[in-house]
Design a protein around this motif. Structure first.
Motif, PDB file in Angstrom:
ATOM      1  N   ASN A 199       0.750  -1.428  -0.010  1.00  0.00           N
ATOM      2  CA  ASN A 199       0.027   0.123  -0.068  1.00  0.00           C
ATOM      3  C   ASN A 199       0.798   1.250   0.103  1.00  0.00           C
ATOM      4  O   ASN A 199       0.310   2.298  -0.214  1.00  0.00           O
ATOM      5  CB  ASN A 199      -0.972  -0.070   1.289  1.00  0.00           C
ATOM      6  CG  ASN A 199      -0.102  -0.070   2.583  1.00  0.00           C
ATOM      7  OD1 ASN A 199       1.112  -0.091   2.576  1.00  0.00           O
ATOM      8  ND2 ASN A 199      -0.995  -0.286   3.558  1.00  0.00           N
ATOM      9  N   CYS A 249       3.225   1.453  -2.445  1.00  0.00           N
ATOM     10  CA  CYS A 249       3.749   1.628  -3.616  1.00  0.00           C
ATOM     11  C   CYS A 249       2.968   2.602  -4.524  1.00  0.00           C
ATOM     12  O   CYS A 249       2.150   2.357  -5.434  1.00  0.00           O
ATOM     13  CB  CYS A 249       3.763   0.381  -4.345  1.00  0.00           C
ATOM     14  SG  CYS A 249       4.784  -1.077  -3.242  1.00  0.00           S
ATOM     15  N   THR A 250       3.032   3.950  -4.306  1.00  0.00           N
ATOM     16  CA  THR A 250       2.622   4.981  -4.903  1.00  0.00           C
ATOM     17  C   THR A 250       3.785   5.978  -5.318  1.00  0.00           C
ATOM     18  O   THR A 250       4.568   5.729  -4.807  1.00  0.00           O
ATOM     19  CB  THR A 250       1.665   5.664  -3.902  1.00  0.00           C
ATOM     20  OG1 THR A 250       2.197   6.569  -3.013  1.00  0.00           O
ATOM     21  CG2 THR A 250       0.602   4.646  -3.207  1.00  0.00           C
ATOM     22  N   TYR A 305      -8.870  11.471  -6.902  1.00  0.00           N
ATOM     23  CA  TYR A 305      -7.446  11.299  -7.685  1.00  0.00           C
ATOM     24  C   TYR A 305      -7.476  12.256  -8.828  1.00  0.00           C
ATOM     25  O   TYR A 305      -8.556  12.187  -9.528  1.00  0.00           O
ATOM     26  CB  TYR A 305      -7.419   9.722  -8.259  1.00  0.00           C
ATOM     27  CG  TYR A 305      -7.294   8.657  -7.119  1.00  0.00           C
ATOM     28  CD1 TYR A 305      -6.323   8.698  -6.151  1.00  0.00           C
ATOM     29  CD2 TYR A 305      -8.293   7.835  -6.829  1.00  0.00           C
ATOM     30  CE1 TYR A 305      -6.201   7.682  -5.383  1.00  0.00           C
ATOM     31  CE2 TYR A 305      -8.270   6.699  -6.031  1.00  0.00           C
ATOM     32  CZ  TYR A 305      -7.009   6.738  -5.009  1.00  0.00           C
ATOM     33  OH  TYR A 305      -6.907   5.646  -4.226  1.00  0.00           O
ATOM     34  N   ILE A 310      -0.527   3.654  -9.353  1.00  0.00           N
ATOM     35  CA  ILE A 310      -0.467   3.121  -7.781  1.00  0.00           C
ATOM     36  C   ILE A 310      -0.731   1.448  -7.989  1.00  0.00           C
ATOM     37  O   ILE A 310      -1.446   1.046  -8.660  1.00  0.00           O
ATOM     38  CB  ILE A 310      -1.275   3.915  -6.808  1.00  0.00           C
ATOM     39  CG1 ILE A 310      -2.657   3.567  -7.066  1.00  0.00           C
ATOM     40  CG2 ILE A 310      -0.952   5.422  -6.747  1.00  0.00           C
ATOM     41  CD1 ILE A 310      -3.548   4.118  -5.924  1.00  0.00           C
ATOM     42  N   SER A 311      -0.050   0.954  -6.922  1.00  0.00           N
ATOM     43  CA  SER A 311      -0.353  -0.606  -6.872  1.00  0.00           C
ATOM     44  C   SER A 311      -1.795  -0.849  -6.394  1.00  0.00           C
ATOM     45  O   SER A 311      -2.335  -0.164  -5.889  1.00  0.00           O
ATOM     46  CB  SER A 311       0.734  -1.006  -5.904  1.00  0.00           C
ATOM     47  OG  SER A 311       0.402  -0.879  -4.562  1.00  0.00           O
ATOM     48  N   ALA A 342      -2.576  -0.412  -3.136  1.00  0.00           N
ATOM     49  CA  ALA A 342      -2.784   0.938  -2.703  1.00  0.00           C
ATOM     50  C   ALA A 342      -3.974   1.360  -3.231  1.00  0.00           C
ATOM     51  O   ALA A 342      -4.444   2.742  -2.877  1.00  0.00           O
ATOM     52  CB  ALA A 342      -1.641   1.699  -2.898  1.00  0.00           C
ATOM     53  N   ALA A 343      -4.644   0.974  -4.380  1.00  0.00           N
ATOM     54  CA  ALA A 343      -5.876   1.334  -4.514  1.00  0.00           C
ATOM     55  C   ALA A 343      -7.087   0.876  -3.966  1.00  0.00           C
ATOM     56  O   ALA A 343      -6.978   0.349  -3.022  1.00  0.00           O
ATOM     57  CB  ALA A 343      -5.958   0.897  -5.953  1.00  0.00           C
ATOM     58  N   PRO A 352      -1.348  -1.553 -12.453  1.00  0.00           N
ATOM     59  CA  PRO A 352      -1.576  -0.774 -11.427  1.00  0.00           C
ATOM     60  C   PRO A 352      -3.058  -0.041 -11.807  1.00  0.00           C
ATOM     61  O   PRO A 352      -3.638  -0.396 -12.710  1.00  0.00           O
ATOM     62  CB  PRO A 352      -0.697   0.355 -11.521  1.00  0.00           C
ATOM     63  CG  PRO A 352      -0.198   0.165 -13.208  1.00  0.00           C
ATOM     64  CD  PRO A 352      -0.354  -1.271 -13.376  1.00  0.00           C
ATOM     65  N   CYS A 398      -4.935   3.309 -12.185  1.00  0.00           N
ATOM     66  CA  CYS A 398      -4.687   4.685 -12.751  1.00  0.00           C
ATOM     67  C   CYS A 398      -5.747   5.620 -13.207  1.00  0.00           C
ATOM     68  O   CYS A 398      -6.671   4.802 -13.417  1.00  0.00           O
ATOM     69  CB  CYS A 398      -3.659   4.497 -14.033  1.00  0.00           C
ATOM     70  SG  CYS A 398      -4.097   3.026 -15.039  1.00  0.00           S
TER      71      CYS A 398
END
Length: 760
Positions: free
Chosen positions: A154, A156-157, A586, A593-594, A597-598, A708, A710
């Motif tokens: 989480n 990995c942004t 967003y 983002i991973s 983390a989404a 990811p 996006c």
């Protein structure tokens, strides 16, 4: 002419820039190395992924691995080297020399249960400085390449936080990927602390080659600029983890080789291991897995499909071996080979996640979606290509783990016994010999420190440090009978337990949903029974009871707690930070983002809402997307229509707006309402007016993709073929923030997290 990755063209500039500017989380390089480090050796650690004990030529395989075999011939092989059952825990222990639960990695890094579960944080505690941090503090340059998988996913942004990324854990440079898997042709790459643009050149690109291109470049730049300074380089391949993807020439090397089947290959590997002396002469081949269909009973179609999967897997390993050869050649070309301690290992045993027939996406295993021969056979020529994220059938994993039982994720030897090769020119005795001492992944960092005459500090950066759990193996470098002092080791993963002590091993496999007190323990005298084939629990009840009590005390001492949480459950337990949020906003300018983390949308009511402004009918593109051709979702405008496409492992459910998206400003939304467990209805709206809907009879139970999340475009691999060939298909009009609202999660059937039963 072979095209270079776009990063390579600017790599030298980046390194030059780094000489004058400190990277976040990295120590400033001294203008000259301290005199104390000038004579110290370099260290190179190479990690292969999901590679079985018997998958290298030097350990009995028919797979061509001449470069790794040469390392073994010039160095030492260890046939009693043990790791953790899965990736992240092994890597955490490798880098720190400590127990994986103690440092916070009781599961894969995709799971973070918050501060109330310190053994399940998906990160390496700052109380366990990594070997990179310790060597960097001692004047070493430090480089990491490839798979990381020890930072909470989480984080990995594009904005981190970066504390647990490679640069935050002692590496001066990093080039690789942060998750547990990535596409070998379209990887999700990170350089240092930033994500890179997507690679889109599958005809000329492969990740294994790219990683070694960068590893060699790091080496060259280091030697040219600091010739007297030692370096530590950590290279973690994607091979041989899924997706099994490799150019066709490597697959063709093995054409027909595996037509004989996994039973014959397993027998041949076992006999070869004995002849080579890589296993004891009295070792037995563990009885074959009854869950694996005998090759002789399989249909011609089943055999043809299975053989192609294995041809691809073998080619994938051979290509990785070639890259190891290029890496070693780089050491020689820069004059560093004779100065370098090399360690090569696998992070766990071979995986049976491919099930009976194999998979075209590892994500299907997470969603409990097995595949049939009828589904896979028409795609046989896509195995190994960018079009399929292939994973071989479990029968080949049975052969890969010869002579042991079980697989990755288990605490039997098939899950935790892997190859270990150590090479150090001029510093080892008995080149080509096999060492038989019990060794564990926690021993790697103590071994490196001992070889460099360094001691682990009591404090690091002002933080009190945990004691090392591992022992140094350096005594075995010159003495085949050296006692390393590692006589006791407990294991815990997903409720499965085992403990080793002085040649004995007790094992308990947990059945999910039952009391841990009901687990049945087995007992093996592994110093006499190498392959864990003779259960002595009935003959040695007192010894077994003592080992059970010892397991409990060791687990308590290391902060490990019994929990049923398995790898398959990780997507039912949202990572700690996102789980506290149900509202997201967003910007379309945000970087990808991973998936961890989404927003976590599985089986929840949610909506996507944004306002767009279109000047002409040509203004179109993706508004929000997550996924690739194997699975995911995307909301986009094309041909004046608002379209939502839900890609359920290649089966597409689409809603197309019944009216055109108007020119000028309009508010667009997609809303999902569950109608049952993992099913529901999706509805489009334009300026609040209903504009179309789609029934989704099935939705993802867990992981659907590794691509990811996006906004404003679809990076990397298109989720929907409707805009394939259009690159990221970015929205060309104006777009406000994409707002994601999720209704709070209620109780789910199937347990505390609502997960279906676990299985391998």
């Amino acid at each position: 002419m072979k095209k270079k990755h776009p990063v390579l063209g600017r790599l030298a500039f980046t390194v030059c820039l780094g000489a004058g500017m400190a990277l976040p989380g990295a120590a400033q390089a001294p203008t000259a190395p301290p005199a104390s480090v000038e004579a110290k050796p370099n260290v190179l650690v190479i990690v292969l992924d999901d590679l079985g004990f018997a998958d290298l030529g030097a350990f009995g395989s028919e797979i061509k691995t001449p470069n790794i075999d040469l390392l073994a011939a010039q160095g030492l092989r260890y046939n009693n080297f043990n790791v953790c059952p899965v990736s992240s825990p092994t890597r955490a222990s490798l880098l720190t020399g400590r127990d994986n639960n103690r440092v916070g990695m009781g599961q894969v890094a995709n799971v973070d249960l918050g501060p109330q579960h310190p053994d399940l944080r998906g990160r390496i505690s700052h109380q366990a400085a990594t070997v990179a941090q310790l060597l960097q503090a001692d004047g070493y340059s430090t480089y990491a390449l490839g798979k990381w998988h020890v930072a909470p996913l989480n984080t990995c942004t594009p904005d981190g936080p970066f504390d647990y990324w490679p640069l935050g854990k002692g590496f001066g440079r990093y080039y690789g990927y942060l998750d547990g898997e990535t596409n070998q042709y379209f990887p999700l790459l990170v350089e240092d602390n930033h994500f890179l643009p997507a690679v889109n050149d599958p005809a000329h690109y492969h990740l294994s080659v790219d990683l070694i291109d960068h590893a060699r470049q790091f080496m060259i730049d280091h030697v040219d600029n600091y010739p007297a300074k030692p370096f530590f380089e950590y290279v973690a391949f994607g091979a041989s983890h899924s997706p099994h993807q490799v150019p066709r020439k490597y697959i063709d090397m093995y054409k027909g080789k595996y037509d004989q089947g996994w039973d014959a290959i397993r027998e041949a590997r076992f006999e070869r291991q004995k002849a080579m002396g890589v296993i004891p002469a009295n070792a037995q081949l563990h009885p074959r897995d009854p869950k694996v269909k005998p090759w002789a009973q399989m249909s011609a179609d089943e055999r043809r499909l299975a053989a192609r999967f294995m041809e691809t897997y073998a080619g994938f390993i051979t290509q990785a071996d070639e890259q190891v050869g290029r890496l070693i050649q780089g050491l020689k070309e820069t004059g560093q080979y004779d100065k370098t301690l090399i360690v090569l290992l696998s992070d766990n045993g071979a995986t049976n996640s491919g099930g009976d027939h194999g998979l075209d996406s590892f994500a299907k295993w997470f969603s409990f979606t097995p595949q049939t021969v009828a589904e896979l056979l028409p795609r046989i020529d896509e195995i190994g290509t960018p079009k399929m994220e292939a994973l071989y059938p479990q029968g080949w994993a049975m052969a890969g783990n010869t002579p042991f039982p079980e697989y990755k994720g288990d605490v039997y030897a098939g899950g935790v016994r892997t190859p270990l090769i150590v090479s150090w020119p001029g510093r080892l005795q008995g080149a080509g010999q096999v060492r038989t001492q019990y060794a564990h992944i926690t021993d790697i960092t103590p071994t490196i420190l001992d070889a460099l005459h360094l001691k682990a500090p009591a404090t690091f950066n002002g933080i009190e440090q945990m004691p090392m759990d591992g022992k140094s193996l350096t005594g075995t470098f010159t003495d085949a009978k050296a006692d390393t002092g590692h006589h006791l080791q407990y294991y815990l993963f997903a409720g499965n337990r085992s403990i080793y002590q002085d040649g004995w091993k007790a094992i308990a496999t947990h059945q999910k949903g039952t009391s841990f007190d009901q687990d049945v323990w087995e007992l093996y005298h592994v110093s006499e029974d190498y392959s864990e084939s003779r259960n002595l629990a009935a003959q040695e009840p007192a010894r077994l009871e003592a080992l059970k009590q010892l397991w409990a005390s060791e687990a308590a001492a290391h902060g490990a707690h019994l929990a049923e949480l398995g790898v398959r459950d990780m997507n039912f337990v949202p990572a700690y930070a996102p789980s506290a949020r149900n509202h997201f906003s967003y910007s379309p300018k945000m970087g990808p983002i991973s998936i961890a983390a989404a927003p976590q949308l599985n089986n929840r009511a949610y909506s996507f809402t944004t306002t767009v402004e279109r000047q002409s009918a040509k203004d179109e593109g993706v508004l929000v997307a997550m996924g690739d051709h194997a699975g995911g979702y995307t909301l986009y405008i094309k041909g004046d229509r608002l379209i939502y496409d839900y890609n359920f492992f290649g089966e597409h459910f689409r809603a197309v707006s019944t009216e055109k998206v108007p020119l000028g400003k309009s508010t667009l939304s997609y809303t999902f309402q569950p109608t049952g467990l993992f099913q529901g209805i999706g509805r489009l709206a334009i300026d609040g007016r209903p504009a179309g809907e789609v029934t989704l009879p099935k939705t993802f139970k867990a992981l659907c993709t590794f691509d990811p999340f996006c906004v404003g475009r679809d990076v990397n691999i298109p989720t929907c073929s409707d805009y394939e060939g259009k690159g990221e298909f970015p929205f060309t009009g104006r777009m406000s923030d994409m707002v994601v609202d999720i209704k709070p999660m209620g109780p789910r059937p199937g347990g505390p997290q609502g997960a279906p039963p676990q299985g391998h």
